[in-house]
Motif scaffolding. Structure first.
Motif, PDB file in Angstrom:
ATOM      1  N   GLY A 163       0.784  -1.220   0.000  1.00 17.59           N
ATOM      2  CA  GLY A 163       0.000   0.000   0.000  1.00 17.59           C
ATOM      3  C   GLY A 163       0.818   1.273   0.000  1.00 17.59           C
ATOM      4  O   GLY A 163       0.511   2.216  -0.738  1.00 17.59           O
ATOM      5  N   GLY A 164       1.879   1.304   0.820  1.00 20.00           N
ATOM      6  CA  GLY A 164       2.709   2.497   0.865  1.00 20.00           C
ATOM      7  C   GLY A 164       3.364   2.787  -0.468  1.00 20.00           C
ATOM      8  O   GLY A 164       3.403   3.940  -0.930  1.00 20.00           O
ATOM      9  N   HIS A 165       3.869   1.753  -1.100  1.00 17.18           N
ATOM     10  CA  HIS A 165       4.538   1.919  -2.396  1.00 17.18           C
ATOM     11  C   HIS A 165       3.530   2.312  -3.473  1.00 17.18           C
ATOM     12  O   HIS A 165       3.820   3.179  -4.320  1.00 17.18           O
ATOM     13  CB  HIS A 165       5.234   0.616  -2.778  1.00 17.18           C
ATOM     14  CG  HIS A 165       6.130   0.738  -3.969  1.00 17.18           C
ATOM     15  ND1 HIS A 165       7.505   0.791  -3.869  1.00 17.18           N
ATOM     16  CD2 HIS A 165       5.856   0.825  -5.289  1.00 17.18           C
ATOM     17  CE1 HIS A 165       8.024   0.905  -5.085  1.00 17.18           C
ATOM     18  NE2 HIS A 165       7.045   0.929  -5.960  1.00 17.18           N
ATOM     19  N   LEU A 166       2.358   1.713  -3.455  1.00 22.50           N
ATOM     20  CA  LEU A 166       1.348   2.036  -4.459  1.00 22.50           C
ATOM     21  C   LEU A 166       0.921   3.501  -4.367  1.00 22.50           C
ATOM     22  O   LEU A 166       0.699   4.164  -5.392  1.00 22.50           O
ATOM     23  CB  LEU A 166       0.136   1.126  -4.299  1.00 22.50           C
ATOM     24  CG  LEU A 166       0.335  -0.336  -4.705  1.00 22.50           C
ATOM     25  CD1 LEU A 166      -0.888  -1.166  -4.311  1.00 22.50           C
ATOM     26  CD2 LEU A 166       0.602  -0.469  -6.198  1.00 22.50           C
ATOM     27  N   ALA A 167       0.794   4.011  -3.146  1.00 21.38           N
ATOM     28  CA  ALA A 167       0.436   5.419  -2.983  1.00 21.38           C
ATOM     29  C   ALA A 167       1.513   6.319  -3.576  1.00 21.38           C
ATOM     30  O   ALA A 167       1.202   7.313  -4.256  1.00 21.38           O
ATOM     31  CB  ALA A 167       0.231   5.742  -1.507  1.00 21.38           C
ATOM     32  N   GLU A 168       2.779   5.973  -3.348  1.00 24.28           N
ATOM     33  CA  GLU A 168       3.868   6.772  -3.907  1.00 24.28           C
ATOM     34  C   GLU A 168       3.878   6.703  -5.431  1.00 24.28           C
ATOM     35  O   GLU A 168       4.105   7.709  -6.113  1.00 24.28           O
ATOM     36  CB  GLU A 168       5.209   6.273  -3.355  1.00 24.28           C
ATOM     37  CG  GLU A 168       5.387   6.493  -1.855  1.00 24.28           C
ATOM     38  CD  GLU A 168       5.396   7.968  -1.491  1.00 24.28           C
ATOM     39  OE1 GLU A 168       6.000   8.762  -2.234  1.00 24.28           O
ATOM     40  OE2 GLU A 168       4.794   8.314  -0.464  1.00 24.28           O
ATOM     41  N   GLU A 169       3.633   5.526  -5.976  1.00 25.49           N
ATOM     42  CA  GLU A 169       3.580   5.382  -7.433  1.00 25.49           C
ATOM     43  C   GLU A 169       2.450   6.216  -8.026  1.00 25.49           C
ATOM     44  O   GLU A 169       2.606   6.879  -9.057  1.00 25.49           O
ATOM     45  CB  GLU A 169       3.386   3.911  -7.810  1.00 25.49           C
ATOM     46  CG  GLU A 169       4.621   3.065  -7.670  1.00 25.49           C
ATOM     47  CD  GLU A 169       5.645   3.378  -8.746  1.00 25.49           C
ATOM     48  OE1 GLU A 169       5.336   3.240  -9.944  1.00 25.49           O
ATOM     49  OE2 GLU A 169       6.763   3.781  -8.382  1.00 25.49           O
ATOM     50  N   ALA A 170       1.288   6.159  -7.374  1.00 23.37           N
ATOM     51  CA  ALA A 170       0.151   6.932  -7.867  1.00 23.37           C
ATOM     52  C   ALA A 170       0.464   8.420  -7.870  1.00 23.37           C
ATOM     53  O   ALA A 170       0.148   9.136  -8.835  1.00 23.37           O
ATOM     54  CB  ALA A 170      -1.086   6.640  -7.019  1.00 23.37           C
ATOM     55  N   LEU A 171       1.100   8.898  -6.808  1.00 21.40           N
ATOM     56  CA  LEU A 171       1.464  10.314  -6.734  1.00 21.40           C
ATOM     57  C   LEU A 171       2.481  10.672  -7.819  1.00 21.40           C
ATOM     58  O   LEU A 171       2.387  11.729  -8.456  1.00 21.40           O
ATOM     59  CB  LEU A 171       2.029  10.631  -5.347  1.00 21.40           C
ATOM     60  CG  LEU A 171       1.000  10.734  -4.224  1.00 21.40           C
ATOM     61  CD1 LEU A 171       1.687  10.668  -2.864  1.00 21.40           C
ATOM     62  CD2 LEU A 171       0.196  12.029  -4.352  1.00 21.40           C
ATOM     63  N   PRO A 263      -0.828 -29.425  -6.528  1.00 25.23           N
ATOM     64  CA  PRO A 263      -2.042 -28.633  -6.272  1.00 25.23           C
ATOM     65  C   PRO A 263      -2.066 -28.106  -4.835  1.00 25.23           C
ATOM     66  O   PRO A 263      -2.765 -28.642  -3.966  1.00 25.23           O
ATOM     67  CB  PRO A 263      -3.170 -29.628  -6.534  1.00 25.23           C
ATOM     68  CG  PRO A 263      -2.565 -30.955  -6.184  1.00 25.23           C
ATOM     69  CD  PRO A 263      -1.109 -30.875  -6.569  1.00 25.23           C
ATOM     70  N   VAL A 264      -1.274 -27.094  -4.581  1.00 22.82           N
ATOM     71  CA  VAL A 264      -1.158 -26.553  -3.224  1.00 22.82           C
ATOM     72  C   VAL A 264      -1.772 -25.153  -3.165  1.00 22.82           C
ATOM     73  O   VAL A 264      -1.879 -24.456  -4.176  1.00 22.82           O
ATOM     74  CB  VAL A 264       0.306 -26.502  -2.759  1.00 22.82           C
ATOM     75  CG1 VAL A 264       0.895 -27.897  -2.671  1.00 22.82           C
ATOM     76  CG2 VAL A 264       1.133 -25.615  -3.676  1.00 22.82           C
ATOM     77  N   PRO A 265      -2.175 -24.714  -1.964  1.00 23.64           N
ATOM     78  CA  PRO A 265      -2.768 -23.378  -1.831  1.00 23.64           C
ATOM     79  C   PRO A 265      -1.733 -22.271  -2.043  1.00 23.64           C
ATOM     80  O   PRO A 265      -0.584 -22.379  -1.616  1.00 23.64           O
ATOM     81  CB  PRO A 265      -3.272 -23.359  -0.385  1.00 23.64           C
ATOM     82  CG  PRO A 265      -3.273 -24.774   0.074  1.00 23.64           C
ATOM     83  CD  PRO A 265      -2.192 -25.466  -0.685  1.00 23.64           C
ATOM     84  N   VAL A 266      -2.161 -21.217  -2.700  1.00 18.00           N
ATOM     85  CA  VAL A 266      -1.451 -19.939  -2.687  1.00 18.00           C
ATOM     86  C   VAL A 266      -2.384 -18.978  -1.959  1.00 18.00           C
ATOM     87  O   VAL A 266      -3.427 -18.573  -2.498  1.00 18.00           O
ATOM     88  CB  VAL A 266      -1.114 -19.440  -4.094  1.00 18.00           C
ATOM     89  CG1 VAL A 266      -0.579 -18.008  -4.039  1.00 18.00           C
ATOM     90  CG2 VAL A 266      -0.076 -20.350  -4.739  1.00 18.00           C
ATOM     91  N   VAL A 267      -2.027 -18.674  -0.736  1.00 19.20           N
ATOM     92  CA  VAL A 267      -2.888 -17.899   0.152  1.00 19.20           C
ATOM     93  C   VAL A 267      -2.586 -16.414  -0.038  1.00 19.20           C
ATOM     94  O   VAL A 267      -1.435 -15.993   0.039  1.00 19.20           O
ATOM     95  CB  VAL A 267      -2.657 -18.311   1.620  1.00 19.20           C
ATOM     96  CG1 VAL A 267      -3.614 -17.558   2.538  1.00 19.20           C
ATOM     97  CG2 VAL A 267      -2.825 -19.824   1.786  1.00 19.20           C
ATOM     98  N   LEU A 268      -3.622 -15.642  -0.276  1.00 22.17           N
ATOM     99  CA  LEU A 268      -3.486 -14.210  -0.532  1.00 22.17           C
ATOM    100  C   LEU A 268      -4.151 -13.442   0.602  1.00 22.17           C
ATOM    101  O   LEU A 268      -5.297 -13.717   0.967  1.00 22.17           O
ATOM    102  CB  LEU A 268      -4.141 -13.845  -1.865  1.00 22.17           C
ATOM    103  CG  LEU A 268      -3.688 -14.662  -3.082  1.00 22.17           C
ATOM    104  CD1 LEU A 268      -4.564 -14.349  -4.285  1.00 22.17           C
ATOM    105  CD2 LEU A 268      -2.218 -14.387  -3.400  1.00 22.17           C
ATOM    106  N   GLY A 269      -3.440 -12.464   1.166  1.00 24.73           N
ATOM    107  CA  GLY A 269      -4.007 -11.706   2.267  1.00 24.73           C
ATOM    108  C   GLY A 269      -3.336 -10.363   2.439  1.00 24.73           C
ATOM    109  O   GLY A 269      -2.495  -9.954   1.643  1.00 24.73           O
ATOM    110  N   GLY A 270      -3.694  -9.682   3.506  1.00 24.39           N
ATOM    111  CA  GLY A 270      -3.276  -8.303   3.694  1.00 24.39           C
ATOM    112  C   GLY A 270      -4.337  -7.389   3.122  1.00 24.39           C
ATOM    113  O   GLY A 270      -5.134  -7.786   2.259  1.00 24.39           O
ATOM    114  N   GLY A 271      -4.369  -6.149   3.595  1.00 29.76           N
ATOM    115  CA  GLY A 271      -5.451  -5.247   3.236  1.00 29.76           C
ATOM    116  C   GLY A 271      -5.662  -5.056   1.757  1.00 29.76           C
ATOM    117  O   GLY A 271      -6.807  -5.000   1.282  1.00 29.76           O
ATOM    118  N   VAL A 272      -4.579  -4.966   0.965  1.00 34.57           N
ATOM    119  CA  VAL A 272      -4.709  -4.720  -0.465  1.00 34.57           C
ATOM    120  C   VAL A 272      -5.329  -5.919  -1.168  1.00 34.57           C
ATOM    121  O   VAL A 272      -6.231  -5.777  -1.998  1.00 34.57           O
ATOM    122  CB  VAL A 272      -3.345  -4.354  -1.076  1.00 34.57           C
ATOM    123  CG1 VAL A 272      -3.429  -4.280  -2.598  1.00 34.57           C
ATOM    124  CG2 VAL A 272      -2.849  -3.022  -0.514  1.00 34.57           C
TER     125      VAL A 272
END
Length: 335
Positions: A163-171, A263-272
Motif C-alpha cells: 500500500g505504501g509503495h502504491l500510494a507513492e507510485e500513484a502520486l 495442487p497446493v494453496p497460494v494464500v493471498l491476504g493483507g489489506g490490499v
C-alpha cells in the motif's frame, strides 16, 4: 483447562500477530476457545529498537493474560512483522522468552500467520502465502518443513509494492500526468480531489508542507484502484505491475519448494489483496494460472492472529475439535 508443557491447569497458549500498524494478542485454551483478546499499535523494531518494541508487545500480552485470569501459558506463538531475518527471529525469541510469560516461545515472520490460516488443519502443511498490505512479503512451507521466504526489508532486498509503495507510485504518475512529463491520467484530478484540493500542485505543496499528514497517503490506494477500474491506462499499469510482483513472489517460492507441479494453496491476504479489487484480483488469478497452473489461489480475510493461534495449537498438540472451535471464532462465515 489448559494443555501445557508441565500439565498445569492454565490456558494452552498465547497467540500474537504483530503488524506494522496493529497488534492482536489472544489467549487460547486447549479446547480452542478464545479466552481473551487485546489489540494495540504496530510492532516496529527497526524504528524503536527490538527491546522497546518487545516491551510494548509485552504490555499487550500482560493485558490479555489478566483478562483471561492467568499470568502464564504453556506456549507463546508470535508472528511478527519486521522479523525478516533469522538473526531477528532469534533476538526476538530471546527477548520474549526473558519475559517469562510462557514455558516455550516460537517467533516467525507474520506471513506465516496468514499461510497457516489458509492451510487445512489436517494433513501436511504445504503452500505459499503472499501478504500485500502496507508492504509486501511472501513465505512458503514445503515437504519436510522446508521454508521459502524473502528478506522483505525494502528496495535493498528487491521489494516492490504494498500500500505504501502504491500510494507513492500513484502520486509520481499523477504529478507527471499533470505537468506533461508523463501520459495523461485521471489520477491527476482524483488524487488531489480526495483531499478536497483542486490540483496536483496544491497536493504536492500540502504534502511537502505537511498540511496533509504523510500517514494519510495510504488513503490514495483505494482511489488508485477505483481509477484503474474505470479504465485509466496509467492506473491500470500500476495495478498490473503489483499483480505481476505478487505472482512472481508466489511462483519463485513454489519453485524453491518444488511445488510448482503440485495442487497446493497460494494464500493471498493483507489489506490490499483482501479487498479483492477487481483489476488486481483478476490479474493475479490470471497470471498465476499461466505460471503455476496447479496452484489453488484463495483469499483469506480472517484476522491473521487466527494463524498464530493455529500454530500454537499445532505446538501444543490440540484435538481436531479445538481447531474447529478456533476457526469458528475468527471466521464464522469461512476463511
Amino acid at each position: 483447562m489448559g494443555l501445557t508443557g508441565n500439565g498445569a491447569d492454565r490456558p494452552a497458549a498465547l497467540a500474537v500477530d504483530a503488524g506494522n500498524s496493529k497488534t492482536d494478542v489472544a489467549v487460547v485454551g486447549a479446547d480452542g476457545s478464545v479466552l481473551s483478546a487485546v489489540r494495540g499499535g504496530g510492532f516496529q523494531p527497526p524504528v524503536v529498537g527490538a527491546a522497546r518494541a518487545v516491551a510494548g508487545l509485552a504490555s499487550l500480552v500482560d493485558a490479555a493474560l489478566a483478562q483471561a485470569g492467568t499470568s502464564r501459558v504453556g506456549h507463546l506463538s508470535a508472528c511478527l512483522a519486521n522479523a525478516d531475518l533469522p538473526v531477528e527471529e532469534e533476538r526476538l525469541t530471546e527477548l520474549l522468552t526473558a519475559r517469562g510469560r510462557s514455558d516455550t516461545v516460537t517467533v516467525a515472520n507474520d506471513t506465516f500467520a496468514l499461510l497457516r490460516a489458509g492451510l487445512p488443519d489436517e494433513g501436511p502443511h504445504t503452500g505459499v502465502a503472499v501478504v500485500c498490505g502496507a508492504g509486501i512479503n511472501c513465505s512458503g512451507l514445503g515437504p519436510g518443513g522446508r521454508t521459502a521466504r524473502f528478506p522483505a526489508i525494502g528496495r535493498i532486498s528487491g521489494d516492490w509494492g504494498g500500500g505504501g509503495h502504491l500510494a507513492e507510485e500513484a502520486l509520481w504518475w499523477a504529478a507527471r500526468a499533470d505537468d506533461g512529463r508523463g501520459a495523461p491520467s485521471a489520477l491527476a484530478d482524483r488524487l488531489p480531489g480526495h483531499f478536497g484540493l483542486a490540483s496536483m500542485p496544491q497536493l504536492i505543496e500540502a504534502l511537502h508542507l505537511r498540511e496533509v499528514a504523510a500517514e494519510r497517503r495510504h488513503e490514495l490506494v483505494p482511489v488508485l484502484f477505483a481509477v484503474a477500474a474505470e479504465g485509466d491506462a496509467v492506473a491500470r499499469a500500476i495495478v498490473t505491475r503489483q499483480a505481476e510482483e505478487i505472482v512472481v513472489m508466489a511462483t519463485v517460492a513454489l519453485r524453491r519448494l518444488d511445488l510448482l507441479d503440485e495442487p497446493v494453496p497460494v494464500v493471498l491476504g493483507g489489506g490490499v489483496l483482501a479487498a479483492r479489487h477487481p483489476v488486481l484480483h483478476e490479474a493475479v488469478v490470471t497470471l498465476l494460472a499461466e505460471r503455476a497452473p496447479k496452484a489453488v489461489p484463495q483469499v483469506v480475510t480472517a484476522p491473521p492472529v487466527l494463524g498464530a493461534a493455529l500454530l500454537a495449537l499445532d505446538t501444543t498438540g490440540a484435538a481436531p475439535n479445538a481447531y474447529d472451535r478456533l476457526r469458528r471464532h475468527y471466521a464464522p462465515g469461512g476463511r
